[in-house]
Write an enzyme that holds these catalytic residues in place. Sequence first.
Site, PDB file in Angstrom:
ATOM      1  N   ASP A   1      13.278  65.399 116.809  1.00  0.00           N
ATOM      2  CA  ASP A   1      13.804  65.103 115.480  1.00  0.00           C
ATOM      3  C   ASP A   1      13.599  66.332 114.601  1.00  0.00           C
ATOM      4  O   ASP A   1      12.459  66.753 114.393  1.00  0.00           O
ATOM      5  CB  ASP A   1      13.082  63.900 114.879  1.00  0.00           C
ATOM      6  CG  ASP A   1      13.068  62.711 115.838  1.00  0.00           C
ATOM      7  OD1 ASP A   1      14.114  62.430 116.438  1.00  0.00           O
ATOM      8  OD2 ASP A   1      11.993  62.087 115.987  1.00  0.00           O
TER       9      ASP A   1
ATOM     10  N   ASP B   1      17.394  49.378 114.978  1.00  0.00           N
ATOM     11  CA  ASP B   1      16.129  49.810 114.381  1.00  0.00           C
ATOM     12  C   ASP B   1      15.445  48.596 113.769  1.00  0.00           C
ATOM     13  O   ASP B   1      16.067  47.849 113.000  1.00  0.00           O
ATOM     14  CB  ASP B   1      16.369  50.861 113.299  1.00  0.00           C
ATOM     15  CG  ASP B   1      16.895  52.178 113.853  1.00  0.00           C
ATOM     16  OD1 ASP B   1      17.046  52.285 115.090  1.00  0.00           O
ATOM     17  OD2 ASP B   1      17.169  53.088 113.056  1.00  0.00           O
TER      18      ASP B   1
END
Length: 238
Positions: free
Chosen positions: A129, A8
């Site tokens: 998500d 990330d």
Amino acid sequence: MYIIPAIDIKDGNCVRLQKGDYNTVKKVAENPYITAKSFKDAGARYLHMVDLDGAKDGKMQNAELICDIAKSCGMLVDVGGGIRDLKAIEFYLNNGVNQVVLGSVAVKNPQIVIDAVKNFGDKIIVGIDAMDGMVKSEGWIDGSDIYYTELAKRMEDVGVEKFIFTDINRDGMLTGPNLVQLEVLSNSVSADIVASGGVSDLTDIKDLMSLNIFGAICGKSIYEGTLNLPKAIKLTRG
């Protein structure tokens, strides 16, 4: 099942968050290039990358860095975060990235997913998500009234062949994946499923393998040392 390490990126750095909360940002590696190489050396075939600045701001922010890593790492790279139009998708796919992950647009502008699948086929992944089963978007800040399996069915109907499912409550927490919701999702669609969020150790990997899903994204568990990446890869594909 494939083990898919995660990198990330925020402000050019390799970081991790807890439950998607940007206030919990923590740098976990000095150099994303060296980190990617270590994953490749461990035997990883796939790499998952997220532009966290892009996810929050709704536009590509770390694209050049991500593409440079994708071109040099020797793995099949998928990337998500801030990809909101066909131009962004095309940029990534023309610059070393193997697949792109569409999340927010699947909720807010599904026509883009329809057009993307028409143009790019199986290069398109939809990221689902969810918190308590309800889908969130815009870097997990905005809520919705869409249940995660409903979004998956809608997206499969327009040709999406792979989903990344993240239980936000477990992401970065090392508390184990949400096996119940993953199994329900796997039984709801015929598309490939990639689990994300909560993986801690080899026991979690074995549990996910029992679901016969495509892959498991592992981030914090690798950086914290609770998951031995070479052993996990050998267990699943060795």
